[in-house]
Design a protein around this motif. Structure first.
Motif, mmCIF file in Angstrom:
data_model
loop_
_atom_site.group_PDB
_atom_site.id
_atom_site.type_symbol
_atom_site.label_atom_id
_atom_site.label_comp_id
_atom_site.label_asym_id
_atom_site.label_seq_id
_atom_site.Cartn_x
_atom_site.Cartn_y
_atom_site.Cartn_z
ATOM 1 N N PRO A 161 50.739 11.163 76.276
ATOM 2 C CA PRO A 161 51.730 11.515 75.268
ATOM 3 C C PRO A 161 52.959 10.690 75.575
ATOM 4 O O PRO A 161 53.543 10.472 76.595
ATOM 5 C CB PRO A 161 52.123 13.024 75.281
ATOM 6 N N ARG A 162 53.446 10.185 74.434
ATOM 7 C CA ARG A 162 54.793 9.244 74.345
ATOM 8 C C ARG A 162 55.589 9.628 73.393
ATOM 9 O O ARG A 162 55.185 9.846 72.251
ATOM 10 C CB ARG A 162 54.445 7.775 74.425
ATOM 11 N N ASP A 163 57.041 9.413 73.538
ATOM 12 C CA ASP A 163 57.866 9.488 72.323
ATOM 13 C C ASP A 163 57.660 8.497 71.278
ATOM 14 O O ASP A 163 57.384 7.294 71.627
ATOM 15 C CB ASP A 163 59.320 9.265 72.684
ATOM 16 N N GLY A 164 57.419 9.205 70.133
ATOM 17 C CA GLY A 164 57.197 8.163 68.933
ATOM 18 C C GLY A 164 55.433 8.099 68.391
ATOM 19 O O GLY A 164 55.142 7.759 67.470
ATOM 20 N N TRP A 165 54.762 8.494 69.408
ATOM 21 C CA TRP A 165 53.139 8.580 69.265
ATOM 22 C C TRP A 165 52.737 10.005 68.842
ATOM 23 O O TRP A 165 53.278 10.860 69.437
ATOM 24 C CB TRP A 165 52.583 8.130 70.640
ATOM 25 N N PRO A 166 51.884 10.057 67.905
ATOM 26 C CA PRO A 166 51.669 11.319 67.327
ATOM 27 C C PRO A 166 50.582 11.901 68.127
ATOM 28 O O PRO A 166 49.754 11.417 68.550
ATOM 29 C CB PRO A 166 51.139 10.880 66.057
ATOM 30 N N ALA A 167 50.954 13.091 68.451
ATOM 31 C CA ALA A 167 50.287 13.960 69.259
ATOM 32 C C ALA A 167 48.692 14.234 68.877
ATOM 33 O O ALA A 167 47.925 14.409 69.593
ATOM 34 C CB ALA A 167 50.874 15.359 69.834
ATOM 35 N N ALA A 168 48.796 14.448 67.402
ATOM 36 C CA ALA A 168 47.595 14.489 66.825
ATOM 37 C C ALA A 168 46.366 13.260 67.105
ATOM 38 O O ALA A 168 45.393 13.627 66.886
ATOM 39 C CB ALA A 168 47.618 14.659 65.338
ATOM 40 N N LEU A 169 47.103 12.236 67.415
ATOM 41 C CA LEU A 169 46.295 10.964 67.798
ATOM 42 C C LEU A 169 45.820 11.036 69.201
ATOM 43 O O LEU A 169 44.769 10.963 69.660
ATOM 44 C CB LEU A 169 46.750 9.719 67.352
ATOM 45 N N THR A 170 46.954 10.970 70.089
ATOM 46 C CA THR A 170 46.533 10.688 71.527
ATOM 47 C C THR A 170 45.994 11.885 72.066
ATOM 48 O O THR A 170 45.418 11.802 73.015
ATOM 49 C CB THR A 170 48.195 10.736 72.312
ATOM 50 N N SER A 171 46.002 13.179 71.471
ATOM 51 C CA SER A 171 45.387 14.268 72.168
ATOM 52 C C SER A 171 43.928 14.153 71.899
ATOM 53 O O SER A 171 42.960 14.784 72.427
ATOM 54 C CB SER A 171 45.765 15.593 71.687
ATOM 55 N N ARG A 172 43.529 13.197 70.932
ATOM 56 C CA ARG A 172 42.015 13.233 70.421
ATOM 57 C C ARG A 172 41.172 12.094 70.847
ATOM 58 O O ARG A 172 40.223 11.703 70.858
ATOM 59 C CB ARG A 172 41.698 13.194 68.865
ATOM 60 N N ILE A 173 42.166 11.115 71.863
ATOM 61 C CA ILE A 173 41.511 10.015 72.545
ATOM 62 C C ILE A 173 41.617 10.306 74.111
ATOM 63 O O ILE A 173 42.689 10.535 74.588
ATOM 64 C CB ILE A 173 42.327 8.827 72.236
ATOM 65 N N GLY A 174 40.424 10.067 74.497
ATOM 66 C CA GLY A 174 40.278 10.577 76.243
ATOM 67 C C GLY A 174 40.811 9.407 77.072
ATOM 68 O O GLY A 174 41.713 9.694 77.952
ATOM 69 N N ALA A 175 40.171 8.001 76.797
ATOM 70 C CA ALA A 175 40.721 7.183 77.643
ATOM 71 C C ALA A 175 40.165 5.741 76.793
ATOM 72 O O ALA A 175 39.510 5.662 75.745
ATOM 73 C CB ALA A 175 40.016 6.947 78.871
ATOM 74 N N VAL A 176 40.975 4.558 77.322
ATOM 75 C CA VAL A 176 40.755 3.207 76.536
ATOM 76 C C VAL A 176 40.602 2.180 77.638
ATOM 77 O O VAL A 176 41.108 2.290 78.709
ATOM 78 C CB VAL A 176 41.998 3.039 75.863
ATOM 79 N N GLY A 177 39.564 1.343 77.259
ATOM 80 C CA GLY A 177 39.168 0.268 78.296
ATOM 81 C C GLY A 177 39.489 -1.135 77.583
ATOM 82 O O GLY A 177 39.078 -1.409 76.520
#
Length: 602
Positions: free
Chosen positions: A345-361
């Protein structure tokens, strides 16, 4: 016969101009012969164990390449002229012969006019054969052909002409094949009528144009006249694999540990009795799993234990998970290099999106091998023609293949949230619409099962490709997708890979992988969702549940979700914006993301 050299891109020899495909080059219409005609001395072998294991015994070989201008001695592939029948654009004479000027074969008539291939060919409805239409025979058949003996016994084989006669009207009625001797004239509108070739006694020869005519090769299936460039003339079966270190899925490793447990033989000996139930709890406790999983493995059904070869995507998914398990930069130097990071989570990022993404490569380097297995003609129910039609059955078949090097972005979605979302009745009911249509289609069974997670992740991949085309420097057609979305396997998959690949190691310049960085990817995802929120065809598009080929799209059209067909695994099918953004009482996988962003902005 003089061989004339033409240039094709290396990738085009597999797709779209592979074995059995018709290609137009400099006004000439050609068809590619099968790999039994290839000279192996100039076709280097490509190694990809994962792909060979999937397709069975055989060899992957790259078509011959060259640098500079081609000469007579330059290695190349054989392409046959097809159709043989051509007409002169100046004198309209129709023949199969080629002109000659200064001792060289040319594509010109004796009068100096260019020779143009006839626009119609004949395709076997079930046998996947293709052949030239015998125009002389066809022109002298028909309902009134036997009225005049001059027509019946005409032998003026060199007097045929392909003419346009406006006095007969417009369209195909005005295009006619005419005999200069007996004055017989027949319009092309007769050619495209149902069973027209069958009524005229024209039968399938049971071969491909580059094969010799055999007396016992006649085919019993009827012919149909189609335009030379029709898409149904060539339905290729291609398979691609990422050349990555094969990793075993977690469920397979767990099954091996269960079988190797010291008490496992007691379960087999008891054969489902009370002792087996008790011992399975001991093993489950030791290995941190459930009793049901242990009993499934003992019964021989767990963790795909009966499958000698796991699906290609299973191995790729396991390899990506291993890379993502180590957060940070990948210092590897092989053909599979992935930098991974978790979405915090980061300020300005929607929690509805970041909570549904596990990881990025960030996939800095990956090798892909694409192979052509064969093709069909007319429809997906026709016979399958292999890419190698060689006569020696003991010889290993040769498959045309190319290797590509590229970069990409891999996104793994949160499995617990995805499982909870797709279990909702409204979501499953929406996906079942496409499931029913896929099952009812004669050809759609080749597509991945359209379960809710696949439709949603597939649509997200399309939305992201459209947005990345603006930011990466690559065109939409240069980007490819690979969808990992299956809940029926022992190891559930939930992720997407968007990548680009070129035919040499220097083919990618980092324009895509840099967008996988945390501060770039999240804004791009939000922008992609914002683009899809309102389609130029709304409200028709968002309220639709029947779009695309065979109605295999729901709320998805060219205005919002479709990309180049070469970029999509399913040729722009199985898409739905509602399962991503929500709507009509259907909860979307990423519903609430845009609302949270707009509230923050306000």
């Amino acid at each position: 016969m003089e061989r004339i050299k033409h240039d094709l891109r290396l990738s085009e020899t597999v797709s779209p101009f592979g074995v059995g495909a018709i290609v137009d080059v400099r006004g000439q219409s050609l068809i590619a012969a099968d790999t039994s005609w290839w000279d192996k001395r100039y076709s280097p072998e490509i190694h990809c164990d994962r792909l060979i294991q999937r397709i069975g015994a055989g060899e992957l070989r790259e078509p011959p390449t060259h640098s500079g201008r081609p000469a007579k001695e330059t290695p190349g592939l054989l392409y046959w002229r097809f159709p043989e029948s051509r007409f002169c654009e100046r004198c309209t004479k129709l023949s199969i012969f080629t002109g000659k000027a200064k001792g060289k074969w040319t594509n010109t008539c004796a009068c100096g006019g260019m020779l143009v291939p006839m626009r119609y060919v004949a395709i076997c409805e079930k046998g996947s054969h293709i052949q030239d239409i015998p125009w002389f025979k066809w022109a002298h058949r028909g309902t009134d052909a036997e009225v005049d003996d001059n027509v019946r016994f005409c032998r003026a084989y060199k007097e045929l002409r392909f003419v346009r006669a406006a006095k007969y009207g417009e369209g195909l009625k005005s295009l006619r094949v005419e005999c200069g001797a007996c004055k017989r004239s027949r319009p092309l509108s007769d050619l495209v009528m149902k069973s027209s070739l069958q009524r005229d006694g024209i039968k399938c020869e049971g071969r491909q144009p580059w094969q010799d005519l055999q007396t016992d090769s006649a085919c019993e299936h009827p012919l149909v006249a189609v335009q030379r460039g029709a898409t149904g003339n060539y339905l290729a079966d291609r398979l691609s694999a990422l050349d990555i270190p094969e990793e075993r899925p977690q469920s397979v490793e767990l099954a091996d540990k269960i079988r190797g447990h010291v008490y496992f033989d007691k379960i087999l000996a008891d054969n489902g009795g009370p002792q087996a139930d008790m011992v399975s709890e001991w093993i489950a406790s030791d290995l941190g799993t459930s009793k049901d999983v242990v009993l499934e493995v003992a019964a021989g059904h767990g963790a795909d234990s009966d499958a000698p070869l796991l699906d290609l995507k299973d191995g790729e998914w396991a390899a990506f998970l291993k890379k993502l398990s180590v957060d940070g930069r990948d210092l590897g130097v092989d053909d599979f290099v992935v930098d991974s990071w978790n979405v915090a989570p980061r300020d300005g990022w929607p929690a509805a999106l970041t909570s549904r993404i596990g990881a990025v490569g960030q996939v800095r380097r990956v090798r892909e091998v694409r192979a052509l297995l064969g093709f069909q003609r007319h429809n997906a129910g026709a016979d399958f023609i292999k890419a190698d039609l060689g006569p020696d059955a003991r010889r290993k078949p040769v498959y045309p293949a190319i290797e590509m090097f590229g970069e990409g972005i891999f996104i793994r979605f949160d499995e617990p949230f995805l499982s909870e979302w797709e279990s909702r009745p409204e979501v499953r009911a929406r996906a079942d619409i496409l499931v029913a249509r896929r099952n009812a289609s004669e050809w759609a069974h080749k597509l991945d099962p359209p379960e809710p997670r696949f439709i949603a992740l597939h649509t997200i991949a399309h939305l992201l490709i459209r947005r990345l085309a603006y930011a990466s420097g690559y065109s939409s057609a240069s980007l490819q997708e690979r969808i990992y979305a299956n809940s029926s396997r022992s190891d559930r998959t939930a992720g997407i890979l968007i990548y680009t690949a070129a035919g040499d190691a220097q083919g990618t310049l980092g324009g895509l992988v840099r967008l996988g960085a945390p501060d770039r990817l999240v804004p791009l995802l939000i922008a992609a969702l914002d683009d899809a929120d309102v389609c130029s065809n709304d409200p028709v598009c968002i309220e639709s549940d029947r779009q695309g080929s065979s109605s295999l799209n729901l709320s998805a059209c060219h205005g919002c979700s479709l990309v180049s067909e070469t970029s999509c695994e399913t040729a722009n099918r199985l898409l739905d914006r509602q399962l991503v953004l929500g709507g009509s009482n259907i909860p979307g996988l990423l519903e609430g993301v845009l609302e949270e962003v707009r509230n923050q902005a306000a």
